[in-house]
Write an enzyme that holds these catalytic residues in place. Structure first.
Site, PDB file in Angstrom:
ATOM      1  N   TYR A 149       0.928  -1.206  -0.030  1.00  0.00           N
ATOM      2  CA  TYR A 149       0.033   0.055   0.131  1.00  0.00           C
ATOM      3  C   TYR A 149       0.858   1.299  -0.142  1.00  0.00           C
ATOM      4  O   TYR A 149       1.840   1.245   0.572  1.00  0.00           O
ATOM      5  CB  TYR A 149      -1.017   0.073   1.360  1.00  0.00           C
ATOM      6  N   GLU A 203      -3.398   7.619  -3.973  1.00  0.00           N
ATOM      7  CA  GLU A 203      -3.476   6.349  -3.378  1.00  0.00           C
ATOM      8  C   GLU A 203      -3.292   5.302  -4.216  1.00  0.00           C
ATOM      9  O   GLU A 203      -4.197   5.140  -5.198  1.00  0.00           O
ATOM     10  CB  GLU A 203      -4.645   6.201  -2.366  1.00  0.00           C
TER      11      GLU A 203
END
Length: 397
Positions: free
Chosen positions: A118, A206
């Site tokens: 992530y 993101e």
């Protein structure tokens, strides 16, 4: 301004970030053609079909599926395009899917195991520095990781004056447990990602997941991007990417007439000048036992035309049971605002079916109160905050 995944990936690729390649399709026929083209260009045998909506958790709602042949590409495209996709980040009605991304399969077998990470870039408002947040737990909701395994989330703060330094990119790659070719690829990926974030005037990038492939390539498999609205005047190429179908139609209409409007879930409409006063007004409504139905800042001018436009926007929400107008007459005189309210009310006629409370404070506030009180209209005036709160409470009861 939020972007679709394929748009975010286009920006990333323009800054040298490796991405999972894909082609947008608007129907099943286009999807099949896109799959054939991807196979010719990349050699991929399988294809990932992804719904393109402004919401996360698409896979949980059935918006991301794997097709192992062209027949499945067609079938899945027909299933997803036109569906109302419901995810943890949409309303109960979901969002209608108008287009899909047909992407290459990047989870192919190789010499090493694939790994998902992530990574996001955003502003840390507490320190005034940009921040890269990253974790070894890619592919999962970062909120779940933060709650159950917070030690697996790392942050790296970057001074905007210097930009990301080499040792910081290497530190991130090291904390993700990489070595060799994958380590070098990750340092390059991080540096390019940060450059994309800064030079696109984004408020957030993101990437979940960032994938290490079986042959040690590092790439963005997904991309959730928000561009700072205040910078769109100098990023016109990104402004053209705005998909109004994904936005609240009332907010879109308000923007077109120059009103700062945010739709909320309450029952009391707000019309205020100034963001700070708007926030205080929302608190006032809560204290009076109501719930704010919107944030609406009419700005420094509040003439009859602008007030009427604001009324029409607010009344598009069927949940509104009352409207509170709270204006501080600094730049604009209160008597002019009061006359604008009266004129707008008369112009709208029978469409004004909810009680209106007007609090005007500042230049010519007393004269403004007289105009409201002598108008003969169903408009109540107030001078003090508490008085306005009491009147809101009374009309809701």
């Amino acid at each position: 301004m939020n972007l679709h995944e394929y748009q975010g990936k286009e920006i990333l690729a323009s800054f040298g970030v490796r991405i999972q390649r894909g082609i947008v399709a608007h129907n099943a026929k286009e999807a099949v053609e896109a799959a054939k083209q991807l196979t010719a260009e990349t050699g991929t045998g399988w294809h990932v079909i992804k719904a393109q909506v402004h919401a996360g958790g698409r896979g949980k709602g059935g918006g991301v599926k794997l097709a192992k042949n062209l027949k499945e590409v067609e079938e899945i495209a027909n299933q997803i395009i036109g569906m109302n996709l419901i995810t943890p980040q949409t309303s109960a009605e979901g969002k209608k899917v108008h287009q899909i991304l047909v992407a290459e399969d990047v989870y192919y077998p190789g010499d090493s195991e694939t790994k998902e990470f992530y990574m996001s870039v955003l502003l840390n408002r507490a320190t005034g520095k940009n921040m890269i947040m990253y974790s070894t737990e890619g592919g999962m909701d970062i909120e779940e990781v933060a709650e159950h395994t917070p030690h697996l989330i790392f942050t790296e703060e970057i001074d905007p004056a210097t930009g990301i330094l080499g040792f910081q990119a290497r530190k991130i790659a090291f904390n993700l447990g990489l070595s060799g070719t994958a380590f070098k690829e990750m340092t390059k990926f991080v540096s390019s990602l940060y450059k994309a974030y800064v030079e696109s005037d984004s408020s957030m990038f993101e990437i979940n997941p960032v994938l290490k492939t079986s042959d040690d390539k590092i790439m963005a498999v997904d991309a959730k991007v928000s561009i700072d609205d205040n910078a769109l005047y100098r990023r016109k190429q990104y402004a053209e990417m705005r998909d109004l179908r994904e936005e609240n139609p009332i907010e879109v209409e308000a923007r077109e007439v120059g009103l700062n409007y945010v739709d909320l879930d309450g029952n009391v409409g707000c019309m205020v000048n100034g963001a700070g006063l708007a926030m205080a007004t929302m608190d006032l409504i809560k204290m009076a036992g109501g719930e704010p139905a919107n944030f609406l800042d009419v700005g420094g001018t509040a003439d009859a035309k602008r007030v009427e436009e604001a009324f029409r926007i607010i009344l598009k929400d069927p949940n509104v049971k009352a409207i509170l107008i709270n204006i501080f007459g600094g730049i604009v005189r209160c008597d002019r605002v009061a006359q604008g309210v009266v004129d707008a009310y008369k112009n709208m006629g029978d469409s004004m079916k909810v009680p209106i409370i007007v609090r005007l404070q500042g230049t010519n506030a007393e004269l403004a109160k007289e105009i409201i009180d002598n108008s003969g209209l169903a408009v109540q005036s107030a001078v003090q905050f508490q008085e306005a709160a009491d009147k809101v409470k009374a009309v809701l009861a």
